[in-house]
Write an enzyme that holds these catalytic residues in place. Structure first.
Site, PDB file in Angstrom:
ATOM      1  N   HIS A   1      -1.013   0.075  -9.867  1.00  0.00           N
ATOM      2  CA  HIS A   1      -1.678  -0.884  -8.964  1.00  0.00           C
ATOM      3  C   HIS A   1      -2.109  -2.137  -9.736  1.00  0.00           C
ATOM      4  O   HIS A   1      -3.273  -2.547  -9.675  1.00  0.00           O
ATOM      5  CB  HIS A   1      -2.868  -0.233  -8.246  1.00  0.00           C
ATOM      6  CG  HIS A   1      -3.219  -0.924  -6.951  1.00  0.00           C
ATOM      7  ND1 HIS A   1      -3.592  -0.254  -5.822  1.00  0.00           N
ATOM      8  CD2 HIS A   1      -3.246  -2.230  -6.610  1.00  0.00           C
ATOM      9  CE1 HIS A   1      -3.847  -1.116  -4.842  1.00  0.00           C
ATOM     10  NE2 HIS A   1      -3.638  -2.329  -5.299  1.00  0.00           N
TER      11      HIS A   1
ATOM     12  N   ARG B   1       0.855  -1.182   0.000  1.00  0.00           N
ATOM     13  CA  ARG B   1       0.000   0.000   0.000  1.00  0.00           C
ATOM     14  C   ARG B   1       0.895   1.238   0.000  1.00  0.00           C
ATOM     15  O   ARG B   1       1.960   1.241   0.635  1.00  0.00           O
ATOM     16  CB  ARG B   1      -0.893   0.023   1.245  1.00  0.00           C
ATOM     17  CG  ARG B   1      -2.021  -0.993   1.245  1.00  0.00           C
ATOM     18  CD  ARG B   1      -3.100  -0.675   0.211  1.00  0.00           C
ATOM     19  NE  ARG B   1      -4.188  -1.635   0.251  1.00  0.00           N
ATOM     20  CZ  ARG B   1      -4.331  -2.648  -0.600  1.00  0.00           C
ATOM     21  NH1 ARG B   1      -3.464  -2.836  -1.573  1.00  0.00           N
ATOM     22  NH2 ARG B   1      -5.362  -3.481  -0.486  1.00  0.00           N
TER      23      ARG B   1
HETATM   24  C1  GLV Z   1      -4.923  -5.295  -4.001  1.00  0.00           C
HETATM   25  O1  GLV Z   1      -4.368  -4.284  -3.767  1.00  0.00           O
HETATM   26  C2  GLV Z   1      -5.326  -6.257  -3.015  1.00  0.00           C
HETATM   27  O2  GLV Z   1      -5.379  -5.925  -1.821  1.00  0.00           O
HETATM   28  O3  GLV Z   1      -5.617  -7.396  -3.403  1.00  0.00           O
END
Ligand code: GLV
Length: 310
Positions: A273, A225
């Site tokens: 991401h 994160r």
């Molecule tokens: C993606 O960021 C997840 O938490 O799977």
């Protein structure tokens, strides 16, 4: 049985198909437009729902996360009482993450960024190659994702260690744990991968002090994160040359704002991401298994400990 889908609307169709293939008689409604009587819903499939929203559904039996990380659900401090929040554990998600990690570990180990830059300028030059067994790779976080990636990196011959809250026994991976284990772990790690859950204890864990504890020239791969990293501290460590390079898949604000210095930084690679995306056709198997457990009055697998935050 009725499902409530509370995530990006463009993902709804694939999920509807995957869920209805497994529960043909079920209802599947997308929040907010398709929602009928809130008392009718049994299961919520969610990714970063609006705070307070889940509590307005009085008969939920389970909150099923669309991601491995549940920080986006737990920011809601008014979650319904006694409804299990279930973390996604999925073969495709795990394997996808390990692929991303392997790619970047090899990239930094073999200095492919430097070579690709040289060859784009028609420069023919060779550097000494480091023995894989001497390359020290370290995983911050040895959960479902970290341990799979660590095993696979170790299988290639790298010298792999991991750090986690409690001691982990993984073949081929040296375990460091607890507060006392963090600095010795960082001191030996040349390529650092962050795969921790985001909790109050891990927010900002990549900061001035921890970056300074890494050896000169270390590289960072963050696929957990954004808020694990103090951006100003990372930028300063990159600019001073102490940190060689960073690959960042996650950010404090997503999408990463256009004027963020990471975009243009020569030592930073940004990915949007995508380190590992949830594949509905496979993740729905895990949902089906958990729903069957809940329907049979048993606790689901991978229930989140709300106190620990993962
Ligand atoms: C993606 O960021 C997840 O938490 O799977």
């Amino acid at each position: 049985m009725k499902f409530l889908f509370l995530s990006a609307a463009d993902k709804a169709q694939a999920w509807r198909e995957a869920i209805l293939a497994r529960f043909p008689d079920a209802g599947f409604d997308v929040w907010p437009d398709e929602i009928g009587d809130k008392a009718d819903y049994d299961y919520a499939i969610v990714w970063r729902p609006a705070a307070g929203e889940l509590r307005t559904f009085p008969n939920l039996k389970g909150i099923l996360s669309l991601g491995a990380g549940v920080d986006g659900i737990l920011v809601d401090d008014a979650l319904p009482d006694n409804v299990p929040v279930v973390r996604l554990v999925d073969r495709c998600l795990t394997e996808g993450m390990s692929e991303y990690v392997l790619y970047w570990v090899i990239h930094y180990h073999r200095r492919l960024g430097v070579y690709l830059n040289w060859t784009s300028q028609k420069i023919w030059k060779q550097m000494r190659q480091t023995d894989t067994r001497d390359r020290k790779v370290g995983f911050l976080g040895l959960g479902e994702l970290g341990s799979d990636a660590a095993k696979k990196v170790a299988a290639l011959g790298f010298d792999v260690a991991g750090w986690s809250r409690s001691e982990k026994k993984i073949e081929g991976v040296t375990s460091y744990h607890g507060e006392d284990g963090l600095t010795p772990f960082l001191n030996r790690t040349e390529i650092l991968i962050v795969l921790l859950p985001l909790t109050d204890a891990t927010r900002g864990i990549i900061n001035k002090e921890t970056l300074a504890a890494l050896p000169e020239g270390a590289s960072l791969i963050n696929c957990a994160r954004g808020p694990h990293v103090v951006d100003e501290d990372l930028l300063a460590a990159l600019d001073s040359g102490h940190i060689n390079a960073a690959t960042l898949d996650v950010f404090h604000t997503e999408p990463l704002p256009e004027d963020h210095p990471y975009w243009d930084h020569p030592k930073v690679t940004v990915t949007p991401h995508i380190a590992s995306l949830t594949v509905p056709s496979s993740a729905a198997d895990w949902m089906e298994e958990n729903i069957k457990l809940i329907e049979a009055g048993k606790p689901p697998l991978n229930t989140v400990d709300l106190k620990k935050g993962y």
